[in-house]
Design an enzyme around this catalytic site. Structure first.
Site, short mmCIF file in Angstrom:
data_model
loop_
_atom_site.label_atom_id
_atom_site.label_comp_id
_atom_site.label_asym_id
_atom_site.label_seq_id
_atom_site.Cartn_x
_atom_site.Cartn_y
_atom_site.Cartn_z
N ARG A 28 0.82 -1.23 0.00
CA ARG A 28 0.00 0.00 0.00
C ARG A 28 0.85 1.27 0.00
O ARG A 28 0.40 2.33 0.45
CB ARG A 28 -0.97 0.02 1.18
CG ARG A 28 -1.93 -1.15 1.13
CD ARG A 28 -3.16 -0.89 1.96
NE ARG A 28 -4.09 -1.99 1.79
CZ ARG A 28 -4.06 -3.10 2.51
NH1 ARG A 28 -3.17 -3.26 3.45
NH2 ARG A 28 -4.93 -4.05 2.27
N ARG A 57 -2.47 22.94 -12.92
CA ARG A 57 -1.45 21.97 -13.35
C ARG A 57 -1.64 21.53 -14.80
O ARG A 57 -0.69 21.14 -15.48
CB ARG A 57 -1.45 20.75 -12.41
CG ARG A 57 -0.35 19.77 -12.74
CD ARG A 57 -0.13 18.71 -11.66
NE ARG A 57 0.91 17.79 -12.07
CZ ARG A 57 1.49 16.91 -11.28
NH1 ARG A 57 1.12 16.82 -10.02
NH2 ARG A 57 2.42 16.10 -11.73
N HIS A 77 0.64 15.02 -28.65
CA HIS A 77 0.32 13.60 -28.37
C HIS A 77 -0.28 12.94 -29.60
O HIS A 77 -0.03 11.76 -29.87
CB HIS A 77 -0.73 13.51 -27.24
CG HIS A 77 -0.11 13.35 -25.89
ND1 HIS A 77 -0.77 13.68 -24.73
CD2 HIS A 77 1.10 12.88 -25.51
CE1 HIS A 77 0.03 13.43 -23.70
NE2 HIS A 77 1.16 12.95 -24.14
N HIS A 134 8.65 11.99 -27.65
CA HIS A 134 7.65 12.81 -26.94
C HIS A 134 8.01 14.30 -27.03
O HIS A 134 7.16 15.14 -27.38
CB HIS A 134 7.58 12.36 -25.48
CG HIS A 134 6.62 13.16 -24.67
ND1 HIS A 134 5.25 13.08 -24.86
CD2 HIS A 134 6.82 14.08 -23.70
CE1 HIS A 134 4.66 13.92 -24.03
NE2 HIS A 134 5.58 14.55 -23.31
#
Ligand code: GLY
Length: 343
Positions: free
Chosen positions: A112, A218, A229, A245
């Site tokens: 976790r 953001r 993209h 990219h």
């Protein structure tokens, strides 16, 4: 060494260290409670010797974007467990964005969530991917569709390692760097590379502090990414020559500038400023003539920012860029025609 503090609302602050030999600092900062360190890296990345006072296991994942798969995640989790990695232990991701996304993701779900640090070895990683806590892997249906927000406890941007990058890889990072010129960090330069990397990191840290989960500001870090993209995806699909990219982002910034210009958001002078910034780093901003808006539409419609309408981050005179929804296909076509007409 320059250090930049990242202070996300959800977790403890951490530092990004930028400079020559930054990777050596990992040895000093892992913490006394760490008994085991699980290193994730790739074979094409400079092998960094960590002389740690802990048991170290290194796993090299497949090179390139192929490593960002659920299959690799499953394999890594199994190895972490067999190694006996515990809650107080550490994952160290050594590599570019692929490795920090993957290493951060396995650290976020193992037991976790355990701590991880990143030694970022590419320009693109140092100014973007390694900072801000976005981790994840790809699905056959798209990039980064599975992931988490899980911040590293430290990021080392070793600028010595940039010398090992191919010119193409380095330039790919510059494509991503250009976006910061339009988000508040103008005047970035190759002559003062460490300072420029640190300024990008500091700006990103500011965005993350304000809007960690990308509910608002953001998203501006995706400047140039929507069209970019789409070109990157057309390359992956074999419809145009494959591009990196950062190359895609540079072309996407060019397209976004023309779109903002066509929509009356920026002046001729501001359009030229975009070209100046892109050319300052000698980036190839050509957009293949055969690409039509119909070709890019399926990818633009699938963009995570979209929420049902065509959405772009666009510049606006005398303001920060903003997220613009309901862009029409006609406006996209006008912008693409303008790209091809512009000398
Ligand atoms: N790469 C964009 C972000 O981290 O938000």
């Amino acid at each position: 060494m320059i250090s930049v503090r990242v202070d996300p609302p959800s977790t403890s602050p951490y530092d990004v260290y930028v400079g020559r030999h930054a990777a050596n600092m990992v040895n000093r900062s892992i913490g006394e409670e760490v008994r085991k360190v699980f290193v994730v890296s790739q074979s094409n990345i400079p092998q960094i010797e960590l002389s740690l006072d802990a048991e170290v296991q290194t796993v090299l994942v497949p090179d390139g974007e192929d490593a960002k798969s659920l299959e690799v995640v499953g394999d890594l989790l199994g190895r972490m467990s067999s190694f006996g990695l515990g809650r107080g232990d550490l994952v160290v991701a050594i590599g570019g964005g692929v490795v920090s996304d993957l290493g951060g993701f396995v650290a976020s779900i193992y037991l976790r969530g355990i701590r991880y640090q990143t030694v970022s070895t590419t320009l693109l990683g140092q100014i973007d991917a390694a900072i801000g806590g976005k981790t994840g892997v790809n699905l056959p249906t798209g990039k980064n569709l599975v992931g988490s927000f899980w911040h590293p406890s430290a990021v080392y941007c070793d600028t010595d390692l940039l010398d090992s990058l191919s010119e193409r890889e380095f330039k790919s990072g510059l494509g991503e760097m250009v976006k910061y010129e339009f988000l508040g960090a103008s005047g970035l330069s190759l002559e003062e590379l460490d300072e420029s990397i640190a300024r990008c990191a500091a700006l990103k840290a500011e965005f993350v502090r304000e809007d960690e989960r990308e509910d608002g500001r953001r998203a501006l870090l995706n400047y140039g990414h929507t069209f970019g993209h789409a070109l990157e995806s057309l390359g992956i699909a074999g419809r145009i020559e494959r591009i990196t990219h950062g190359e895609a982002v540079a072309k996407g910034i060019r397209f976004a500038a023309h779109l903002a210009h066509a929509m009356g958001r920026i002046s001729d002078v501001e359009l030229e400023e975009h070209y100046r910034a892109l050319l300052k780093f000698s980036l190839d901003v050509s957009i293949p003539r055969e690409v039509t808006i119909q070709d890019v539409m399926p990818f633009i419609s699938r963009d995570k920012k979209n929420r049902g309408s065509i959405t772009f981050v666009l510049a606006q005179s005398n303001h920060e860029p903003s997220v613009v929804r309901d862009v029409s296909v006609g406006e996209l076509e006008t912008a693409l025609n303008a790209v091809h007409r512009y000398l």
